[in-house]
Every structure is written in structure tokens, then in C-alpha cells.
Design a protein around this motif. Structure first.
Motif, PDB file in Angstrom:
ATOM      1  N   GLU A 117       0.828  -1.205   0.000  1.00  0.00           N
ATOM      2  CA  GLU A 117       0.000   0.000   0.000  1.00  0.00           C
ATOM      3  C   GLU A 117       0.864   1.257   0.000  1.00  0.00           C
ATOM      4  O   GLU A 117       0.567   2.222  -0.707  1.00  0.00           O
ATOM      5  CB  GLU A 117      -0.941   0.013   1.204  1.00  0.00           C
ATOM      6  CG  GLU A 117      -2.135  -0.918   1.066  1.00  0.00           C
ATOM      7  CD  GLU A 117      -3.220  -0.629   2.080  1.00  0.00           C
ATOM      8  OE1 GLU A 117      -3.079   0.349   2.859  1.00  0.00           O
ATOM      9  OE2 GLU A 117      -4.216  -1.378   2.101  1.00  0.00           O
ATOM     10  N   LEU A 177       0.959   3.930  -3.180  1.00  0.00           N
ATOM     11  CA  LEU A 177       0.587   5.331  -3.013  1.00  0.00           C
ATOM     12  C   LEU A 177       1.732   6.268  -3.381  1.00  0.00           C
ATOM     13  O   LEU A 177       1.515   7.340  -3.956  1.00  0.00           O
ATOM     14  CB  LEU A 177       0.148   5.595  -1.570  1.00  0.00           C
ATOM     15  CG  LEU A 177      -1.304   5.256  -1.244  1.00  0.00           C
ATOM     16  CD1 LEU A 177      -1.583   5.497   0.237  1.00  0.00           C
ATOM     17  CD2 LEU A 177      -2.266   6.078  -2.098  1.00  0.00           C
ATOM     18  N   ASN A 220      -9.263  -1.282  -3.167  1.00  0.00           N
ATOM     19  CA  ASN A 220      -8.590  -0.645  -2.022  1.00  0.00           C
ATOM     20  C   ASN A 220      -7.650   0.462  -2.491  1.00  0.00           C
ATOM     21  O   ASN A 220      -7.542   1.524  -1.867  1.00  0.00           O
ATOM     22  CB  ASN A 220      -7.813  -1.675  -1.195  1.00  0.00           C
ATOM     23  CG  ASN A 220      -8.713  -2.587  -0.394  1.00  0.00           C
ATOM     24  OD1 ASN A 220      -9.873  -2.254  -0.115  1.00  0.00           O
ATOM     25  ND2 ASN A 220      -8.200  -3.745  -0.001  1.00  0.00           N
ATOM     26  N   TYR A 221      -6.969   0.207  -3.586  1.00  0.00           N
ATOM     27  CA  TYR A 221      -6.056   1.196  -4.175  1.00  0.00           C
ATOM     28  C   TYR A 221      -6.824   2.450  -4.585  1.00  0.00           C
ATOM     29  O   TYR A 221      -6.391   3.581  -4.310  1.00  0.00           O
ATOM     30  CB  TYR A 221      -5.352   0.579  -5.376  1.00  0.00           C
ATOM     31  CG  TYR A 221      -4.477   1.510  -6.167  1.00  0.00           C
ATOM     32  CD1 TYR A 221      -3.207   1.862  -5.719  1.00  0.00           C
ATOM     33  CD2 TYR A 221      -4.904   2.017  -7.398  1.00  0.00           C
ATOM     34  CE1 TYR A 221      -2.388   2.696  -6.458  1.00  0.00           C
ATOM     35  CE2 TYR A 221      -4.089   2.853  -8.148  1.00  0.00           C
ATOM     36  CZ  TYR A 221      -2.834   3.190  -7.673  1.00  0.00           C
ATOM     37  OH  TYR A 221      -2.024   4.020  -8.415  1.00  0.00           O
ATOM     38  N   GLU A 269      -9.665   3.483  -3.389  1.00  0.00           N
ATOM     39  CA  GLU A 269     -10.092   4.147  -2.160  1.00  0.00           C
ATOM     40  C   GLU A 269      -8.951   4.944  -1.542  1.00  0.00           C
ATOM     41  O   GLU A 269      -9.129   6.101  -1.132  1.00  0.00           O
ATOM     42  CB  GLU A 269     -10.608   3.117  -1.159  1.00  0.00           C
ATOM     43  CG  GLU A 269     -11.931   2.476  -1.543  1.00  0.00           C
ATOM     44  CD  GLU A 269     -12.345   1.377  -0.586  1.00  0.00           C
ATOM     45  OE1 GLU A 269     -11.531   1.026   0.302  1.00  0.00           O
ATOM     46  OE2 GLU A 269     -13.466   0.869  -0.726  1.00  0.00           O
ATOM     47  N   ASN A 270      -7.777   4.351  -1.475  1.00  0.00           N
ATOM     48  CA  ASN A 270      -6.620   5.025  -0.871  1.00  0.00           C
ATOM     49  C   ASN A 270      -6.215   6.264  -1.673  1.00  0.00           C
ATOM     50  O   ASN A 270      -5.914   7.317  -1.105  1.00  0.00           O
ATOM     51  CB  ASN A 270      -5.441   4.059  -0.768  1.00  0.00           C
ATOM     52  CG  ASN A 270      -5.664   2.968   0.257  1.00  0.00           C
ATOM     53  OD1 ASN A 270      -6.470   3.126   1.174  1.00  0.00           O
ATOM     54  ND2 ASN A 270      -4.973   1.854   0.105  1.00  0.00           N
ATOM     55  N   CYS A 271      -6.185   6.120  -2.986  1.00  0.00           N
ATOM     56  CA  CYS A 271      -5.837   7.270  -3.836  1.00  0.00           C
ATOM     57  C   CYS A 271      -6.874   8.373  -3.700  1.00  0.00           C
ATOM     58  O   CYS A 271      -6.525   9.565  -3.624  1.00  0.00           O
ATOM     59  CB  CYS A 271      -5.731   6.837  -5.297  1.00  0.00           C
ATOM     60  SG  CYS A 271      -4.251   5.881  -5.693  1.00  0.00           S
ATOM     61  N   ARG A 281      -8.729   9.071  -1.169  1.00  0.00           N
ATOM     62  CA  ARG A 281      -8.536   9.752   0.112  1.00  0.00           C
ATOM     63  C   ARG A 281      -7.367  10.734   0.046  1.00  0.00           C
ATOM     64  O   ARG A 281      -7.375  11.763   0.739  1.00  0.00           O
ATOM     65  CB  ARG A 281      -8.301   8.729   1.226  1.00  0.00           C
ATOM     66  CG  ARG A 281      -9.584   8.096   1.753  1.00  0.00           C
ATOM     67  CD  ARG A 281      -9.330   7.374   3.063  1.00  0.00           C
ATOM     68  NE  ARG A 281      -8.517   6.178   2.884  1.00  0.00           N
ATOM     69  CZ  ARG A 281      -9.001   4.966   2.677  1.00  0.00           C
ATOM     70  NH1 ARG A 281     -10.312   4.787   2.606  1.00  0.00           N
ATOM     71  NH2 ARG A 281      -8.187   3.937   2.528  1.00  0.00           N
TER      72      ARG A 281
END
Length: 270
Positions: A92, A96, A120-121, A123-125, A127
């Protein structure tokens, strides 16, 4: 430059979005002059302009180099840049870091990542404030497993692709590229999703279409896929280069029209 909100409005008004995959300053200038809505700096540049066998050999540095050139050529166009093979799916933190590097150093409007497994990627990006375009169907980075062929060709696979499309939208994807899928399935996905869906080899029922600059202009292309329509023929460059070669070897070029006239040999040159 069209904003994401304006592109979303195009979908809502049932108009169409044009996207071209381009890789350098002059092609980007032409795309912007033609008022193309979106330029995708795709990792297909590996095969199209770098001469690699596939997209797997393309690096993050390659993508940054070309995307920066495209931005210089098209300062007022919405630009999306591909995350290349190995740029996502490691850890992760690494994923990122690469996403930030691509987004920050290229001044692109969004990045694009292939595969349904990247919720998930996304979602993380999201955010982090990095817009992500998803790519489903035929994903070139995975052709070693899937092969270059139509995807979701049976009912079970079609339902899975539909589920995947909803999942990436739920994760925060701002747009979806669908490649090499049945037209009726692509149309249904487009109807069900709120985000714009861009097709390539996916029929006319999507919100927009994307083709590669070199494919649609027959520029150095060795293979033409079923879904590629050629709108011009840059292969005439071979004829022009052949004629240039002949004129140089026969001393016909340069003639007086292409030669400076001032004489210096009869003067004192200091």
C-alpha cells in the motif's frame, strides 16, 4: 479544459466523450487543436513509440517523461496517465508513493489503473485526492494470462464484469475504460453506472470512445485491431522519406531555393 464535473454532465446529457491515446508534444497539440475531450497517456507507448514487445517493460519514468510532454502540448486538455506494470499491487505504501509521483510530476488530471482487484487502491488514492480512472475488460498488462481476445464472452463472466464495474465505482473511481467486451454488456454497464464509461472495442453504447493516435492515423502501425477505424494515413511519410533519400543521393537537394545566398569566400572572414 473540461473539468470532471463537465465530463460527468456530458454523460448525464447523453452526449459523447472523445478520448485519444497520445504520447508526445506534437500529437497532444493536434489532439487539443481538434478539441478532443480527454488525452490518455497510455502505457501502450511501450509498443507504439518505444518499440517494446508489450506494456510490461514500460517504467514509471517512461510514463512521467511522456506525460509531461503531452501536458506541454495540450495545456488545456483533460489528461489521464497510466500507472504502468509494477506501479501498483506491491504494498500500500509503495503503491501510493507511485500514484503521488505520477500525479504530481506529470500535472495530469487523473491516473488510470488496470484491474478489478484495485478497489482498495482506488479508495486510498481517492482519500489522498488523486482521481483514478479504472480499466476493465481486456487489460493489456495482464495479456500474458488473458490473451488479446474479447472478454466476458459468457453470462457468468459478464455478470462478474458488471459486479466489478459497480465495485470500482463504489471505491471512488471517477471514470471507467471498457476494452474488448460485448457491445450489449458495455451498454448495460454504462446505463447502470453513474460515472462516465469510455469504450474501446465495446460498441457505441458507452458514454465515449478512445482510440490510439497512431492507430487512427495509420502511423507506424504493424497490426490493426478489429475495433480500429483509420481516419488518416501517415504512412505517406515513407514515400516522402524515400523521395528525400533519392534527392540527396542525386544532389537534387538542396537546390538554390533551400540555400543561403550570401557569399563569404570572396571576403575577409574574421
Amino acid at each position: 479544459m473540461k473539468t470532471l464535473g463537465q465530463l460527468q454532465a456530458v454523460k448525464e446529457h447523453k452526449e459523447k466523450i472523445s478520448m485519444v491515446t497520445a504520447y508526445d508534444y506534437p500529437s497532444a497539440k493536434q489532439a487539443e487543436a481538434a478539441q478532443i475531450d480527454i488525452i490518455l497517456v497510455g502505457d501502450s507507448l511501450g509498443m507504439t513509440v518505444l518499440g517494446y514487445d508489450n506494456t510490461v517493460q514500460v517504467t514509471v519514468e517512461d510514463m512521467i517523461h511522456h506525460a509531461k510532454a503531452v501536458r506541454r502540448g495540450a495545456p488545456d486538455t483533460y489528461i489521464v496517465v497510466d500507472v504502468p506494470f509494477g506501479g501498483v499491487g506491491v504494498t500500500e505504501q509503495y503503491d501510493l508513493e507511485i500514484a503521488v509521483k505520477l500525479y504530481q510530476q506529470t500535472n495530469a488530471n487523473a491516473i488510470k489503473a488496470e484491474g478489478a482487484h484495485l478497489t482498495n487502491y482506488i479508495e486510498n488514492c481517492s482519500r489522498m485526492g488523486i482521481p483514478v480512472v479504472s480499466h476493465l475488460g481486456l487489460t493489456p498488462q495482464s495479456v500474458g494470462i488473458t490473451g488479446y481476445k474479447m472478454q466476458a464472452s459468457n453470462k457468468e463472466a459478464a455478470q462478474q464484469l458488471l459486479n466489478d464495474a459497480h465495485a470500482i465505482q463504489q471505491a471512488g473511481a471517477i471514470m471507467l475504460v471498457l476494452e474488448a467486451v460485448p457491445a450489449d454488456l458495455a451498454s448495460e454497464i454504462t446505463k447502470q453506472l453513474d460515472i462516465p464509461v469510455i469504450g474501446i472495442g465495446a460498441g457505441k453504447g458507452t458514454d465515449g470512445q478512445v482510440l490510439v493516435y497512431h492507430d487512427l492515423l495509420n502511423y507506424g502501425v504493424d497490426y490493426k485491431a478489429k475495433f480500429v477505424k483509420q481516419y488518416g494515413d501517415f504512412s505517406v511519410g515513407v514515400d516522402a522519406l524515400t523521395e528525400y533519400n533519392k534527392e540527396v543521393k542525386s544532389s537534387r537537394f538542396p537546390d538554390e531555393n533551400y540555400t543561403y545566398k550570401k557569399r563569404v569566400m570572396d571576403e575577409d572572414v574574421k
